[in-house]
Design a protein around this motif. Structure first.
Motif, PDB file in Angstrom:
ATOM      1  N   GLY A 254      29.302 -31.588 -24.638  1.00  0.00           N
ATOM      2  CA  GLY A 254      28.482 -30.424 -24.305  1.00  0.00           C
ATOM      3  C   GLY A 254      27.608 -30.582 -23.084  1.00  0.00           C
ATOM      4  N   GLU A 255      27.669 -31.726 -22.427  1.00  0.00           N
ATOM      5  CA  GLU A 255      26.804 -31.956 -21.271  1.00  0.00           C
ATOM      6  C   GLU A 255      27.242 -31.203 -20.026  1.00  0.00           C
ATOM      7  N   ALA A 256      28.565 -30.974 -19.876  1.00  0.00           N
ATOM      8  CA  ALA A 256      29.043 -30.341 -18.647  1.00  0.00           C
ATOM      9  C   ALA A 256      30.442 -29.769 -18.832  1.00  0.00           C
ATOM     10  N   VAL A 257      30.793 -28.895 -17.919  1.00  0.00           N
ATOM     11  CA  VAL A 257      32.160 -28.444 -17.716  1.00  0.00           C
ATOM     12  C   VAL A 257      32.437 -28.704 -16.241  1.00  0.00           C
ATOM     13  N   VAL A 258      33.568 -29.343 -15.947  1.00  0.00           N
ATOM     14  CA  VAL A 258      33.933 -29.619 -14.568  1.00  0.00           C
ATOM     15  C   VAL A 258      35.272 -28.927 -14.304  1.00  0.00           C
ATOM     16  N   ILE A 259      35.286 -28.100 -13.261  1.00  0.00           N
ATOM     17  CA  ILE A 259      36.483 -27.322 -12.948  1.00  0.00           C
ATOM     18  C   ILE A 259      36.817 -27.462 -11.465  1.00  0.00           C
ATOM     19  N   GLU A 260      38.118 -27.396 -11.174  1.00  0.00           N
ATOM     20  CA  GLU A 260      38.548 -27.266  -9.793  1.00  0.00           C
ATOM     21  C   GLU A 260      38.934 -25.811  -9.616  1.00  0.00           C
ATOM     22  N   THR A 261      38.347 -25.176  -8.621  1.00  0.00           N
ATOM     23  CA  THR A 261      38.570 -23.756  -8.366  1.00  0.00           C
ATOM     24  C   THR A 261      39.248 -23.585  -7.023  1.00  0.00           C
ATOM     25  N   VAL A 262      40.284 -22.755  -7.012  1.00  0.00           N
ATOM     26  CA  VAL A 262      40.945 -22.366  -5.773  1.00  0.00           C
ATOM     27  C   VAL A 262      40.779 -20.862  -5.660  1.00  0.00           C
ATOM     28  N   VAL A 263      40.213 -20.416  -4.547  1.00  0.00           N
ATOM     29  CA  VAL A 263      40.013 -18.984  -4.311  1.00  0.00           C
ATOM     30  C   VAL A 263      40.844 -18.594  -3.093  1.00  0.00           C
ATOM     31  N   GLN A 264      41.675 -17.583  -3.269  1.00  0.00           N
ATOM     32  CA  GLN A 264      42.537 -17.106  -2.199  1.00  0.00           C
ATOM     33  C   GLN A 264      41.716 -16.380  -1.126  1.00  0.00           C
ATOM     34  N   PRO A 265      42.256 -16.247   0.082  1.00  0.00           N
ATOM     35  CA  PRO A 265      41.555 -15.467   1.110  1.00  0.00           C
ATOM     36  C   PRO A 265      41.212 -14.082   0.566  1.00  0.00           C
ATOM     37  N   ASP A 266      40.038 -13.593   0.893  1.00  0.00           N
ATOM     38  CA  ASP A 266      39.488 -12.325   0.400  1.00  0.00           C
ATOM     39  C   ASP A 266      39.136 -12.353  -1.083  1.00  0.00           C
ATOM     40  N   GLY A 267      39.245 -13.507  -1.744  1.00  0.00           N
ATOM     41  CA  GLY A 267      38.879 -13.631  -3.150  1.00  0.00           C
ATOM     42  C   GLY A 267      37.407 -13.963  -3.308  1.00  0.00           C
ATOM     43  N   CYS A 268      36.888 -13.660  -4.497  1.00  0.00           N
ATOM     44  CA  CYS A 268      35.472 -13.917  -4.773  1.00  0.00           C
ATOM     45  C   CYS A 268      35.217 -13.874  -6.274  1.00  0.00           C
ATOM     46  N   VAL A 269      34.078 -14.396  -6.678  1.00  0.00           N
ATOM     47  CA  VAL A 269      33.653 -14.267  -8.065  1.00  0.00           C
ATOM     48  C   VAL A 269      33.407 -12.779  -8.337  1.00  0.00           C
ATOM     49  N   ALA A 270      33.606 -12.341  -9.580  1.00  0.00           N
ATOM     50  CA  ALA A 270      33.553 -10.916  -9.918  1.00  0.00           C
ATOM     51  C   ALA A 270      32.197 -10.268  -9.611  1.00  0.00           C
ATOM     52  N   ALA A 271      31.106 -11.000  -9.810  1.00  0.00           N
ATOM     53  CA  ALA A 271      29.779 -10.399  -9.592  1.00  0.00           C
ATOM     54  C   ALA A 271      28.740 -11.486  -9.350  1.00  0.00           C
TER      55      ALA A 271
ATOM     56  N   LEU B 244      33.938 -22.109   1.980  1.00  0.00           N
ATOM     57  CA  LEU B 244      33.316 -21.402   0.859  1.00  0.00           C
ATOM     58  C   LEU B 244      32.071 -20.679   1.346  1.00  0.00           C
ATOM     59  N   GLY B 245      31.999 -19.380   1.100  1.00  0.00           N
ATOM     60  CA  GLY B 245      30.785 -18.615   1.332  1.00  0.00           C
ATOM     61  C   GLY B 245      29.989 -18.612   0.045  1.00  0.00           C
ATOM     62  N   LEU B 246      28.690 -18.796   0.150  1.00  0.00           N
ATOM     63  CA  LEU B 246      27.837 -18.867  -1.033  1.00  0.00           C
ATOM     64  C   LEU B 246      26.508 -18.192  -0.723  1.00  0.00           C
TER      65      LEU B 246
ATOM     66  N   ILE C 204      18.654 -19.112 -10.605  1.00  0.00           N
ATOM     67  CA  ILE C 204      18.826 -18.629  -9.234  1.00  0.00           C
ATOM     68  C   ILE C 204      20.068 -17.737  -9.156  1.00  0.00           C
ATOM     69  N   PRO C 205      19.899 -16.491  -8.717  1.00  0.00           N
ATOM     70  CA  PRO C 205      21.075 -15.622  -8.558  1.00  0.00           C
ATOM     71  C   PRO C 205      22.019 -16.193  -7.497  1.00  0.00           C
ATOM     72  N   HIS C 206      23.320 -16.083  -7.759  1.00  0.00           N
ATOM     73  CA  HIS C 206      24.288 -16.592  -6.794  1.00  0.00           C
ATOM     74  C   HIS C 206      25.631 -15.891  -6.951  1.00  0.00           C
ATOM     75  N   ARG C 207      26.406 -15.991  -5.888  1.00  0.00           N
ATOM     76  CA  ARG C 207      27.793 -15.528  -5.887  1.00  0.00           C
ATOM     77  C   ARG C 207      28.527 -16.318  -4.823  1.00  0.00           C
ATOM     78  N   PHE C 208      29.852 -16.379  -4.948  1.00  0.00           N
ATOM     79  CA  PHE C 208      30.642 -17.114  -3.961  1.00  0.00           C
ATOM     80  C   PHE C 208      31.888 -16.320  -3.596  1.00  0.00           C
ATOM     81  N   TRP C 209      32.470 -16.696  -2.436  1.00  0.00           N
ATOM     82  CA  TRP C 209      33.672 -16.051  -1.950  1.00  0.00           C
ATOM     83  C   TRP C 209      34.384 -16.992  -0.985  1.00  0.00           C
ATOM     84  N   ASN C 210      35.644 -16.686  -0.738  1.00  0.00           N
ATOM     85  CA  ASN C 210      36.395 -17.422   0.261  1.00  0.00           C
ATOM     86  C   ASN C 210      35.989 -16.865   1.610  1.00  0.00           C
ATOM     87  N   ALA C 211      35.409 -17.709   2.453  1.00  0.00           N
ATOM     88  CA  ALA C 211      34.918 -17.273   3.767  1.00  0.00           C
ATOM     89  C   ALA C 211      35.898 -17.605   4.886  1.00  0.00           C
ATOM     90  N   GLY C 212      37.128 -17.975   4.531  1.00  0.00           N
ATOM     91  CA  GLY C 212      38.105 -18.342   5.549  1.00  0.00           C
ATOM     92  C   GLY C 212      39.419 -17.602   5.394  1.00  0.00           C
TER      93      GLY C 212
END
Length: 189
Positions: free
Chosen positions: A28-45, A63-65, A86-94
């Protein structure tokens, strides 16, 4: 239930996540993920984790953040940690896919939330931004309120809306988790 090595895909947001370490692996200490975001992709909100930190470490791509009011662009070898609240969002910036490792501490219900949102998108049960209808979202948000919230309105107002919306959503048959339609895979390798 998510296991180490599982990969899920969100065709709406362009995200593919592989679980490197689950809450079971880390007690329960952590979740570790590898994320691949396609061009023009982003987190939903844009979102807030009230009691979790989230560390983004870029392996390849750009990565745009946005954290709070600050926008930044991260490249390979760069990382940033977003503190709880802290509010945040991310997107593919390339123009190429961006790959990053994300570590969320503590785990809480993060895996369940990701599986639910990605499975809904894969089954065509979200809008073009990757969000389900408001009553289904109310049921999900109510169950995951300690894991994720919207940056606004204030959390007390969100909670008040969920007190009204979640029971209506439950009456309509929506559940706080969703692992996909029977016969359809929830995960994609």
């Amino acid at each position: 239930m998510i296991r180490t090595g599982d990969t899920i895909h969100n065709p709406v947001t362009g995200e593919r996540i592989t679980f490197l370490a689950t809450s079971v692996d880390t007690d329960g200490e952590a979740v570790v993920i590898e994320t691949v975001v396609q061009p023009d992709g982003c987190v939903a909100a844009a979102h807030v984790h009230p009691s979790q930190s989230e560390r983004f470490a870029v392996k390849s791509g750009t990565l745009g953040l946005k954290t709070g009011r600050e926008k930044q662009t991260l490249g390979p070898g760069q990382f940033v940690t977003v503190a709880p609240g802290i509010p945040h969002r991310f997107w593919n910036a390339g123009d190429e896919p961006v790959t990053f490792v994300c570590e969320i501490r503590p785990a809480l219900q993060f895996e369940s939330l990701l599986e639910t949102m990605f499975s809904l998108a894969a089954d065509g049960k979200t809008n073009r931004k990757g969000m389900p209808n408001l009553l289904r979202l109310a049921v999900i948000a109510n169950a995951h309120f300690d894991t994720v919230r919207l940056p606004f309105p204030p959390s007390w107002l969100q909670r008040a809306g969920l007190v009204l919306g979640a029971p209506v959503g439950r009456l309509l048959g929506f559940q706080p988790t969703y692992a996909g339609e029977p016969g359809l895979p929830a995960t994609a390798v």
